[in-house]
Design a protein around this motif. Structure first.
Motif, PDB file in Angstrom:
ATOM      1  N   MET A 173       0.844  -1.177   0.000  1.00  8.70           N
ATOM      2  CA  MET A 173       0.000   0.000   0.000  1.00  8.70           C
ATOM      3  C   MET A 173       0.887   1.237   0.000  1.00  8.70           C
ATOM      4  SD  MET A 173      -2.930   0.812   2.729  1.00  8.70           S
ATOM      5  CE  MET A 173      -4.017   2.151   2.522  1.00  8.70           C
ATOM      6  N   VAL A 174       0.650   2.149  -0.883  1.00 13.69           N
ATOM      7  CA  VAL A 174       1.438   3.369  -0.997  1.00 13.69           C
ATOM      8  C   VAL A 174       1.089   4.308   0.146  1.00 13.69           C
ATOM      9  CG1 VAL A 174       1.882   5.377  -2.438  1.00 13.69           C
ATOM     10  CG2 VAL A 174       1.531   3.142  -3.489  1.00 13.69           C
ATOM     11  N   GLY A 175       2.109   4.958   0.699  1.00 10.53           N
ATOM     12  CA  GLY A 175       1.878   5.950   1.735  1.00 10.53           C
ATOM     13  C   GLY A 175       1.786   5.401   3.139  1.00 10.53           C
ATOM     14  N   VAL A 176       1.926   4.090   3.313  1.00 14.72           N
ATOM     15  CA  VAL A 176       1.883   3.528   4.651  1.00 14.72           C
ATOM     16  C   VAL A 176       3.217   3.813   5.322  1.00 14.72           C
ATOM     17  CG1 VAL A 176       1.704   1.420   6.013  1.00 14.72           C
ATOM     18  CG2 VAL A 176       0.258   1.732   4.015  1.00 14.72           C
ATOM     19  N   PRO A 177       3.191   4.429   6.497  1.00 14.05           N
ATOM     20  CA  PRO A 177       4.438   4.786   7.153  1.00 14.05           C
ATOM     21  C   PRO A 177       5.203   3.561   7.626  1.00 14.05           C
ATOM     22  CG  PRO A 177       2.564   5.275   8.556  1.00 14.05           C
ATOM     23  CD  PRO A 177       2.015   4.816   7.240  1.00 14.05           C
ATOM     24  N   GLN A 178       6.515   3.720   7.723  1.00 15.29           N
ATOM     25  CA  GLN A 178       7.338   2.657   8.269  1.00 15.29           C
ATOM     26  C   GLN A 178       6.986   2.511   9.738  1.00 15.29           C
ATOM     27  OE1 GLN A 178      11.357   3.860   7.643  1.00 15.29           O
ATOM     28  NE2 GLN A 178      11.243   3.631   5.438  1.00 15.29           N
ATOM     29  N   SER A 179       7.090   1.280  10.240  1.00 17.33           N
ATOM     30  CA  SER A 179       6.782   1.064  11.647  1.00 17.33           C
ATOM     31  C   SER A 179       7.913   1.626  12.500  1.00 17.33           C
ATOM     32  CB  SER A 179       6.575  -0.421  11.918  1.00 17.33           C
ATOM     33  OG  SER A 179       7.768  -1.122  11.649  1.00 17.33           O
ATOM     34  N   HIS A 180       7.583   1.913  13.726  1.00 18.07           N
ATOM     35  CA  HIS A 180       8.545   2.464  14.669  1.00 18.07           C
ATOM     36  C   HIS A 180       8.560   1.562  15.891  1.00 18.07           C
ATOM     37  CE1 HIS A 180      10.041   4.801  17.982  1.00 18.07           C
ATOM     38  NE2 HIS A 180      10.537   5.682  17.143  1.00 18.07           N
ATOM     39  N   THR A 181       9.731   1.252  16.376  1.00 19.91           N
ATOM     40  CA  THR A 181       9.816   0.468  17.600  1.00 19.91           C
ATOM     41  C   THR A 181      10.406   1.342  18.697  1.00 19.91           C
ATOM     42  OG1 THR A 181      11.997  -0.352  16.981  1.00 19.91           O
ATOM     43  CG2 THR A 181      10.106  -1.711  16.371  1.00 19.91           C
ATOM     44  N   GLY A 182      10.069   1.040  19.915  1.00 15.27           N
ATOM     45  CA  GLY A 182      10.569   1.808  21.043  1.00 15.27           C
ATOM     46  C   GLY A 182       9.631   2.946  21.404  1.00 15.27           C
ATOM     47  N   TRP A 183      10.012   3.678  22.378  1.00 15.72           N
ATOM     48  CA  TRP A 183       9.167   4.761  22.879  1.00 15.72           C
ATOM     49  C   TRP A 183       9.564   6.084  22.247  1.00 15.72           C
ATOM     50  CZ3 TRP A 183      11.420   8.746  25.592  1.00 15.72           C
ATOM     51  CH2 TRP A 183      12.725   8.535  26.034  1.00 15.72           C
ATOM     52  N   THR A 184       8.660   7.047  22.366  1.00 15.09           N
ATOM     53  CA  THR A 184       8.929   8.398  21.872  1.00 15.09           C
ATOM     54  C   THR A 184       8.472   9.397  22.936  1.00 15.09           C
ATOM     55  OG1 THR A 184       6.783   8.636  20.800  1.00 15.09           O
ATOM     56  CG2 THR A 184       8.550   7.707  19.464  1.00 15.09           C
ATOM     57  N   PHE A 185       8.933  10.631  22.810  1.00 17.83           N
ATOM     58  CA  PHE A 185       8.554  11.659  23.773  1.00 17.83           C
ATOM     59  C   PHE A 185       7.162  12.209  23.524  1.00 17.83           C
ATOM     60  CE2 PHE A 185      13.159  11.904  24.343  1.00 17.83           C
ATOM     61  CZ  PHE A 185      13.245  11.950  25.729  1.00 17.83           C
ATOM     62  N   ILE A 186       6.747  12.262  22.294  1.00 17.86           N
ATOM     63  CA  ILE A 186       5.476  12.891  21.925  1.00 17.86           C
ATOM     64  C   ILE A 186       4.478  11.805  21.539  1.00 17.86           C
ATOM     65  CG2 ILE A 186       4.380  14.579  20.408  1.00 17.86           C
ATOM     66  CD1 ILE A 186       6.619  15.799  22.069  1.00 17.86           C
ATOM     67  N   THR A 187       3.258  11.893  22.053  1.00 18.32           N
ATOM     68  CA  THR A 187       2.235  10.902  21.725  1.00 18.32           C
ATOM     69  C   THR A 187       1.687  11.143  20.320  1.00 18.32           C
ATOM     70  OG1 THR A 187       0.361  12.205  22.525  1.00 18.32           O
ATOM     71  CG2 THR A 187       1.497  10.806  24.144  1.00 18.32           C
ATOM     72  N   SER A 188       1.048  10.146  19.787  1.00 19.21           N
ATOM     73  CA  SER A 188       0.407  10.275  18.480  1.00 19.21           C
ATOM     74  C   SER A 188      -0.706  11.317  18.528  1.00 19.21           C
ATOM     75  CB  SER A 188      -0.159   8.926  18.028  1.00 19.21           C
ATOM     76  OG  SER A 188       0.886   8.002  17.841  1.00 19.21           O
ATOM     77  N   HIS A 189      -1.420  11.405  19.638  1.00 17.80           N
ATOM     78  CA  HIS A 189      -2.480  12.405  19.768  1.00 17.80           C
ATOM     79  C   HIS A 189      -1.895  13.813  19.677  1.00 17.80           C
ATOM     80  CE1 HIS A 189      -4.887   9.016  20.987  1.00 17.80           C
ATOM     81  NE2 HIS A 189      -5.960   9.787  21.070  1.00 17.80           N
ATOM     82  N   ALA A 190      -0.763  14.048  20.319  1.00 22.01           N
ATOM     83  CA  ALA A 190      -0.125  15.366  20.259  1.00 22.01           C
ATOM     84  C   ALA A 190       0.377  15.657  18.857  1.00 22.01           C
ATOM     85  CB  ALA A 190       1.031  15.442  21.267  1.00 22.01           C
ATOM     86  N   ARG A 191       0.922  14.641  18.183  1.00 22.34           N
ATOM     87  CA  ARG A 191       1.406  14.840  16.812  1.00 22.34           C
ATOM     88  C   ARG A 191       0.262  15.228  15.880  1.00 22.34           C
ATOM     89  NH1 ARG A 191       4.539  10.141  17.854  1.00 22.34           N
ATOM     90  NH2 ARG A 191       6.695  10.753  18.157  1.00 22.34           N
TER      91      ARG A 191
END
Length: 109
Positions: free
Chosen positions: A1-19
């Motif tokens: 599928m075109v445009g599907v983002p690469q997966s990310h492993t591990g934690w991040t500082f900013i939540t998806s809701h904030a992004r």
């Protein structure tokens, strides 16, 4: 599928809701597809997040033809007790890039 983002492993500082909220603050007329690409999320995840934000009163939208026009409630207080008293506007001031900064310093991709 075109445009599907690469997966990310591990934690991040900013939540998806904030992004997602920051992406909408940067462009209140953005399409879900564009928000998903910017946030490196799936369109389905962005739709769920927008629904969460609308359900809790952080965000609303109106339709203008085929376009959604989002409106953020800047005075709404953040949910977590550790951020008691901080508003959405204060969070977005850290996350949304000023247009003049964007022109001077392109965001690496």
């Amino acid at each position: 599928m075109v445009g599907v983002p690469q997966s990310h492993t591990g934690w991040t500082f900013i939540t998806s809701h904030a992004r997602v909220l920051a992406a909408i603050a940067d462009n209140p007329n953005a399409r879900i597809r564009d928000i998903a690409a910017r946030c490196r999320l799936t369109e389905r995840a962005v739709s769920r997040i927008i629904s969460d934000l609308e359900q809790d009163g952080y965000l609303s939208h109106t339709r203008d033809g085929r376009t959604n026009n989002y409106r953020i409630e800047p005075d709404k207080v953040l949910r977590h007790p550790a951020e008691a008293g901080l508003s959405v506007a204060s969070l977005l001031s850290l996350l949304v890039q000023d247009e003049t900064d964007r022109v001077r310093k392109p965001v690496p991709q």
